[in-house]
Design an enzyme around this catalytic site. Structure first.
Site, PDB file in Angstrom:
ATOM      1  N   HIS A 126      -2.945 -10.106  12.013  1.00 25.52           N
ATOM      2  CA  HIS A 126      -2.324  -8.897  11.467  1.00 25.52           C
ATOM      3  C   HIS A 126      -1.902  -8.059  12.681  1.00 25.52           C
ATOM      4  CE1 HIS A 126      -1.475  -5.207   9.521  1.00 25.52           C
ATOM      5  NE2 HIS A 126      -2.506  -4.578  10.044  1.00 25.52           N
ATOM      6  N   CYS A 176      -3.529  -3.202   4.288  1.00 23.56           N
ATOM      7  CA  CYS A 176      -2.657  -4.282   4.774  1.00 23.56           C
ATOM      8  C   CYS A 176      -3.097  -5.664   4.284  1.00 23.56           C
ATOM      9  CB  CYS A 176      -2.595  -4.269   6.300  1.00 23.56           C
ATOM     10  SG  CYS A 176      -2.157  -2.667   6.958  1.00 23.56           S
ATOM     11  N   GLU A 188       0.847  -1.190   0.000  1.00 27.81           N
ATOM     12  CA  GLU A 188       0.000   0.000   0.000  1.00 27.81           C
ATOM     13  C   GLU A 188       0.882   1.239   0.000  1.00 27.81           C
ATOM     14  OE1 GLU A 188      -2.009   0.808   3.871  1.00 27.81           O
ATOM     15  OE2 GLU A 188      -1.299  -1.200   4.377  1.00 27.81           O
TER      16      GLU A 188
HETATM   17  N1  CAA Z   1       1.238   2.112  30.992  1.00 28.55           N
HETATM   18  C1  CAA Z   1       0.686   1.025  30.410  1.00 28.55           C
HETATM   19  N2  CAA Z   1      -0.294   1.098  29.465  1.00 28.55           N
HETATM   20  C2  CAA Z   1      -0.713   2.334  29.111  1.00 28.55           C
HETATM   21  C3  CAA Z   1      -0.184   3.498  29.681  1.00 28.55           C
HETATM   22  C4  CAA Z   1       0.832   3.359  30.662  1.00 28.55           C
HETATM   23  N3  CAA Z   1       1.396   4.413  31.247  1.00 28.55           N
HETATM   24  N4  CAA Z   1      -0.805   4.556  29.115  1.00 28.55           N
HETATM   25  C5  CAA Z   1      -1.704   4.058  28.223  1.00 28.55           C
HETATM   26  N5  CAA Z   1      -1.628   2.727  28.210  1.00 28.55           N
HETATM   27  C6  CAA Z   1      -2.393   1.793  27.379  1.00 28.55           C
HETATM   28  C7  CAA Z   1      -3.840   2.156  27.193  1.00 28.55           C
HETATM   29  O1  CAA Z   1      -4.643   1.712  28.254  1.00 28.55           O
HETATM   30  C8  CAA Z   1      -4.152   1.445  25.866  1.00 28.55           C
HETATM   31  O2  CAA Z   1      -4.318   0.084  26.116  1.00 28.55           O
HETATM   32  P1  CAA Z   1      -5.755  -0.605  25.768  1.00 28.55           P
HETATM   33  O3  CAA Z   1      -6.019  -0.341  24.313  1.00 28.55           O
HETATM   34  O4  CAA Z   1      -5.544  -2.046  26.054  1.00 28.55           O
HETATM   35  O5  CAA Z   1      -6.744   0.069  26.649  1.00 28.55           O
HETATM   36  C9  CAA Z   1      -2.838   1.572  25.098  1.00 28.55           C
HETATM   37  O6  CAA Z   1      -1.837   1.888  26.061  1.00 28.55           O
HETATM   38  C10 CAA Z   1      -2.848   2.671  24.037  1.00 28.55           C
HETATM   39  O7  CAA Z   1      -3.300   3.842  24.663  1.00 28.55           O
HETATM   40  P2  CAA Z   1      -4.282   4.831  23.895  1.00 28.55           P
HETATM   41  O8  CAA Z   1      -5.416   4.061  23.284  1.00 28.55           O
HETATM   42  O9  CAA Z   1      -4.599   5.957  24.802  1.00 28.55           O
HETATM   43  O10 CAA Z   1      -3.277   5.293  22.752  1.00 28.55           O
HETATM   44  P3  CAA Z   1      -3.466   6.386  21.638  1.00 28.55           P
HETATM   45  O11 CAA Z   1      -4.852   6.916  21.605  1.00 28.55           O
HETATM   46  O12 CAA Z   1      -2.371   7.373  21.795  1.00 28.55           O
HETATM   47  O13 CAA Z   1      -3.197   5.601  20.265  1.00 28.55           O
HETATM   48  C11 CAA Z   1      -3.506   3.939  18.614  1.00 28.55           C
HETATM   49  C12 CAA Z   1      -3.199   4.214  20.090  1.00 28.55           C
HETATM   50  C13 CAA Z   1      -4.949   4.275  18.306  1.00 28.55           C
HETATM   51  C14 CAA Z   1      -3.277   2.450  18.347  1.00 28.55           C
HETATM   52  C15 CAA Z   1      -2.559   4.789  17.722  1.00 28.55           C
HETATM   53  O14 CAA Z   1      -1.227   4.415  17.945  1.00 28.55           O
HETATM   54  C16 CAA Z   1      -2.862   4.689  16.250  1.00 28.55           C
HETATM   55  O15 CAA Z   1      -3.688   5.398  15.723  1.00 28.55           O
HETATM   56  N6  CAA Z   1      -2.141   3.770  15.501  1.00 28.55           N
HETATM   57  C17 CAA Z   1      -2.339   3.588  14.082  1.00 28.55           C
HETATM   58  C18 CAA Z   1      -3.654   2.890  13.732  1.00 28.55           C
HETATM   59  C19 CAA Z   1      -3.634   1.415  14.014  1.00 28.55           C
HETATM   60  O16 CAA Z   1      -2.583   0.790  14.178  1.00 28.55           O
HETATM   61  N7  CAA Z   1      -4.830   0.808  14.023  1.00 28.55           N
HETATM   62  C20 CAA Z   1      -4.959  -0.615  14.245  1.00 28.55           C
HETATM   63  C21 CAA Z   1      -6.182  -1.198  13.566  1.00 28.55           C
HETATM   64  S1  CAA Z   1      -6.177  -0.774  11.816  1.00 28.55           S
HETATM   65  C22 CAA Z   1      -5.036  -1.859  11.142  1.00 28.55           C
HETATM   66  O17 CAA Z   1      -4.662  -2.826  11.733  1.00 28.55           O
HETATM   67  C23 CAA Z   1      -4.492  -1.553   9.788  1.00 28.55           C
HETATM   68  C24 CAA Z   1      -3.112  -1.018   9.957  1.00 28.55           C
HETATM   69  O18 CAA Z   1      -2.133  -1.744   9.900  1.00 28.55           O
HETATM   70  C25 CAA Z   1      -2.972   0.407  10.198  1.00 28.55           C
END
Ligand code: CAA
Length: 417
Positions: free
Chosen positions: A250, A115, A83
């Site tokens: 994935h 993906c 992609e």
């Molecule tokens: N200690 C331990 N854990 C902590 C923590 C700390 N101090 N602070 C936060 N966490 C945990 C949270 O509880 C959360 O865990 P859970 O999901 O189990 O509750 C985790 O860390 C992540 O925290 P947030 O959800 O608050 O993180 P965020 O909002 O900053 O972003 C994300 C996380 C949405 C994955 C972001 O990194 C993102 O947008 N990534 C890209 C999109 C992605 O990968 N999507 C996946 C599905 S789509 C797909 O698979 C296709 C692809 O390849 C993109």
């Protein structure tokens, strides 16, 4: 006897540099545990403009050919799932064909659906061979991507890059696919996309997770229905999903595999005969079982944790990570694989690990590919991220590797090491 078709061998290629994920967390003022525990990351590959999807795909494809003594004349298909291609029209596969001086008698094309593109290519190759259209020839399917969200974004700790090349044939030493059992679920959603002209993906992060989980449920239930009908799994003392020796997902970030596994178990727990006797809360608790995750999923994530997201290649990095350590123990056992591409399309399929998997994985020598990488500082990472995509650094490629060296008159020039 039914024809066996599947993955005969694989090889990986990764960018030569990486950052430690705790360094990234500290630089962003985030508790490192959020990235290490919350996302499950350890290190993240950093690709410079010379290490584009073509260069990584060509390096991985060259490795799978050379290390397995593949006769290119017996390869009839070269597909690249990506992609993050480099041209709106010219296929990455055609670049790879040229760089590797492969015969002109093969079909070359790219497959794209976020993906899922690599799995789309793999299924095209498997079905081409199984149908007899390949007339005994093999296929090479390369999954190659650079995952990029940009500096200071929520997606930043889930970047990465690399390629996995799969040799697909009637001698599936790594994994013989259960053709005809695959389950699919697709939907028109805006969870993650990359509009034309943009280098960075646009993502609705939390929504993308729910799209992934919903699509997984549909794909898994589709596979399970067929697997039950063929008595590959059954309702009994253990759940159908528990009858798979391992399940690969994935992996956009490692924690996603844990969420995915909980979802898959929930599907079984909700649909099991007698499910009405338990409460939704009790089912959720059982679905989250760490013992099940540790036994069926955790051991496949070693490479993903060190490389990061590689979009199309992430599932196949998990396959490489699993077979690198457990080929001998898994020989003859059935595993499940879940591919997800945003937008979206998910496919669940299964296969049986081959008796010669350990010998094939020794040729892939995945650990030495990873060991050659160099850890860089956050300053160096940020400098690389700011480089223009059309201004590759002047670095000689390492032996056996390819690099983009120049774009001249809109033509990409690559060097081989
Ligand atoms: N200690 C331990 N854990 C902590 C923590 C700390 N101090 N602070 C936060 N966490 C945990 C949270 O509880 C959360 O865990 P859970 O999901 O189990 O509750 C985790 O860390 C992540 O925290 P947030 O959800 O608050 O993180 P965020 O909002 O900053 O972003 C994300 C996380 C949405 C994955 C972001 O990194 C993102 O947008 N990534 C890209 C999109 C992605 O990968 N999507 C996946 C599905 S789509 C797909 O698979 C296709 C692809 O390849 C993109």
């Amino acid at each position: 006897m039914k024809k066996q078709v599947g993955i005969e061998a694989l090889a990986i290629a990764v960018p030569r540099r990486y950052v430690d994920i705790e360094d990234l967390a500290r630089a962003r003022g985030v508790d490192p545990a959020k990235f290490t525990v919350g996302l499950g990351a350890k290190e993240m590959a950093v690709a410079d403009p010379g290490e584009d999807s073509v260069a990584l795909a060509a390096t991985a494809a060259a490795r799978v050919i050379q290390r397995n003594n593949v006769d290119p004349a017996k390869v009839g298909m070269l597909v690249v799932g990506t992609e993050t291609g480099v041209d709106h029209s010219k296929a990455v596969a055609s670049h790879v064909q040229g760089l590797l001086k492969l015969p002109r008698s093969m079909r070359t094309y790219d497959t794209q659906h976020a993906c899922y593109g690599g799995t789309a290519g793999l299924m095209a190759a498997v079905e081409w061979i199984a149908s007899g259209a390949g007339a005994g020839r093999s296929a090479i399917v390369v999954c190659s991507d650079i995952a990029r969200y940009g500096l200071n974004t929520a997606g930043e700790p889930t970047q990465g890059g690399g390629a996995v090349a799969l040799l697909v044939s009637e001698q599936p030493d790594l994994l013989a696919l259960d053709i005809g059992l695959n389950g699919v679920s697709s939907n028109d959603v805006y969870d993650f996309w990359r509009p034309l002209g943009r280098r960075e993906a646009v993502v609705d992060g939390h929504y993308s997770i729910s799209c992934y989980l919903e699509a997984l449920a549909g794909a898994y239930r589709g596979w399970r229905e067929r697997a039950l009908a063929h008595e590959v799994v059954r309702w009994g003392e253990t759940l159908p999903g528990e009858q798979l020796a391992r399940i690969l997902y994935h992996v956009p970030f490692c924690k996603m595999a844990r969420k995915a596994h909980t979802q898959l178990r929930l599907c079984d727990l909700e649909d099991a005969p007698g499910a009405a006797e338990s409460t939704p809360a009790a089912r959720e608790e059982t679905a989250k079982s760490s013992a099940s995750y540790d036994a069926q999923v955790a051991s496949s994530l070693g490479l993903n944790a060190r490389i990061g997201n590689v979009y199309t290649a992430s599932l196949y990095l998990a396959l490489a990570g699993l077979l690198q350590g457990e080929s001998a123990a898994l020989a003859g056992k059935r595993i499940g694989l879940l591919s997800y591409g945003s937008g979206c399309c998910a496919e669940f399929y299964s296969g049986v690990v081959g008796e010669a998997a350990a010998q094939r994985m020794a040729k892939a020598d995945v650990e030495s590919v990873i060991a050659k990488r160099e850890r860089i500082t956050l300053d160096e990472y940020e400098r690389i991220m700011r480089l223009s995509y059309d201004a590759p650094e002047r670095v000689s490629p390492a032996p056996g590797e390819f690099r983009l060296v120049e774009i001249r008159d809109h033509r990409r020039i690559y060097a081989a090491g």
